[in-house]
Design an enzyme around this catalytic site. Sequence first.
Site, PDB file in Angstrom:
ATOM      1  N   SER A  45       3.192   7.465  80.054  1.00  0.00           N
ATOM      2  CA  SER A  45       3.071   7.894  81.451  1.00  0.00           C
ATOM      3  C   SER A  45       3.010   6.711  82.406  1.00  0.00           C
ATOM      4  CB  SER A  45       1.824   8.762  81.640  1.00  0.00           C
ATOM      5  OG  SER A  45       1.867   9.899  80.821  1.00  0.00           O
ATOM      6  N   TYR A 133      -0.115   6.630  67.593  1.00  0.00           N
ATOM      7  CA  TYR A 133       0.444   7.583  68.560  1.00  0.00           C
ATOM      8  C   TYR A 133       1.743   8.127  67.990  1.00  0.00           C
ATOM      9  CZ  TYR A 133       2.398   9.108  73.138  1.00  0.00           C
ATOM     10  OH  TYR A 133       2.952   9.803  74.180  1.00  0.00           O
ATOM     11  N   LYS A 161      -3.332   9.723  68.367  1.00  0.00           N
ATOM     12  CA  LYS A 161      -2.881  10.656  69.392  1.00  0.00           C
ATOM     13  C   LYS A 161      -1.706  11.407  68.787  1.00  0.00           C
ATOM     14  CE  LYS A 161      -0.765  10.930  73.999  1.00  0.00           C
ATOM     15  NZ  LYS A 161      -0.250  10.163  75.164  1.00  0.00           N
ATOM     16  N   ILE A 203      -5.487  13.108  75.268  1.00  0.00           N
ATOM     17  CA  ILE A 203      -4.910  12.026  76.073  1.00  0.00           C
ATOM     18  C   ILE A 203      -3.822  12.680  76.904  1.00  0.00           C
ATOM     19  CG2 ILE A 203      -3.741   9.800  76.062  1.00  0.00           C
ATOM     20  CD1 ILE A 203      -5.196   9.157  73.452  1.00  0.00           C
TER      21      ILE A 203
END
EC number: 4.3.3.7
Length: 293
Positions: A45, A133, A161, A203
Site C-alpha cells: 500500500s 507475507y 501476513k 494488516i
Amino acid sequence: MLTGSIVALVTPMDKTGEIDFLTLKQLVEFHIKSGTAAIVAVGTSGESATLDVDTHAKVVIKALEFADGRIPIIAGNGANSTSEAVLLSKRFADSGIIAGLNVTPYYNKPTQEGLFQHFKAIAESCDLPQILYNVPGRTSVDMLPETVARLSKIKNIIGIKEATGDLNRLADIKALVADDFALYSGDDATGCDFLLQGGHGVISVTTNIAPVEMAKMCEYALSGQADLAKKIDNQLAPVHKYLFIESNPIPVKWACAEMGLLPSADCRLPLMMLDKKYQPIVRNALIEAKLIS
C-alpha cells in the site's frame, strides 16, 4: 505479541511523485489518535515497488521519527532480490523498527525451497524480527503452509501476513506452527472471520480510512464478541470490496483524498490515479460505510 488493527499505510506523494513528508507526519498522528495498533510503512500500500532503496528507507525512518515511540512501526522490507531484502533489513536493524514485513519474491516465481532459503537468508542477516507475507494474487507465487511451518522454526521469523483470503489456509498454518507465531490477515474482506477463527490481527488497507472502526472490530473479534465485530465488519463491507476495484493502493489513495486525509491521490508510475468511471463507486462505498456523508 502485537495484535489488532495494523494499517498498511499509504505513502503520500505530490504530482511529481515526490514524497510528502508533512502529510506522512499527519497520517502517523491520525493513526496514533485513532487507536491503530501499529503502522506498516512502505509495504504494498506504500508503493514499495516504485521507491528506490534510499527513498524506501527514508520513508520508513521518517515514519519512525514521527511516531516517536507512541506507535510501533513495521518496515516493509521485502524484495524479489534476496540481497536487496537483506540490505533493507540491515538498514532497519537497531533503528527502533519492531519488525520487517517480507513479501514473497514477485515475478521470478521461486520454488518452495527457494522461498525457504530466501527468507532464511533475510532472517539470519541481522537481529530484526521478520514477518512473512504471502499474497499470491500479486506475486504469482504461493507459499504453502508446510514452508511456513519450516520457516517458523527460525528464531527471527515471528509471524505471517496471509493474504490469500482463504480461511482454510489459516487453519492449515495454525495446525503446523507454535502458538506464539503471529497470524495476521492481509485480506480485509475476510479479516473479521480470520480473527474469530484464531488469527491475531489484520494488516489492513481499510484501516487507512476507517482506523477507529477497524480497531473496534479487531477488539471485539479478539475478545470473542462476534456479533459486535460482525456489525462493524458488515458496515465496512462496501469499502473492503471497492478499495480493490483497481490495483491497491490506487482506490485507497483516492478515498483518502476524498476524505481530506491526503491533499493528492497521486501515485508513482506505472500506477495512475483512480479512473474517473470508478470514482463514484468508491465514493458511494464511503457513504454506505458511513465514512462520509
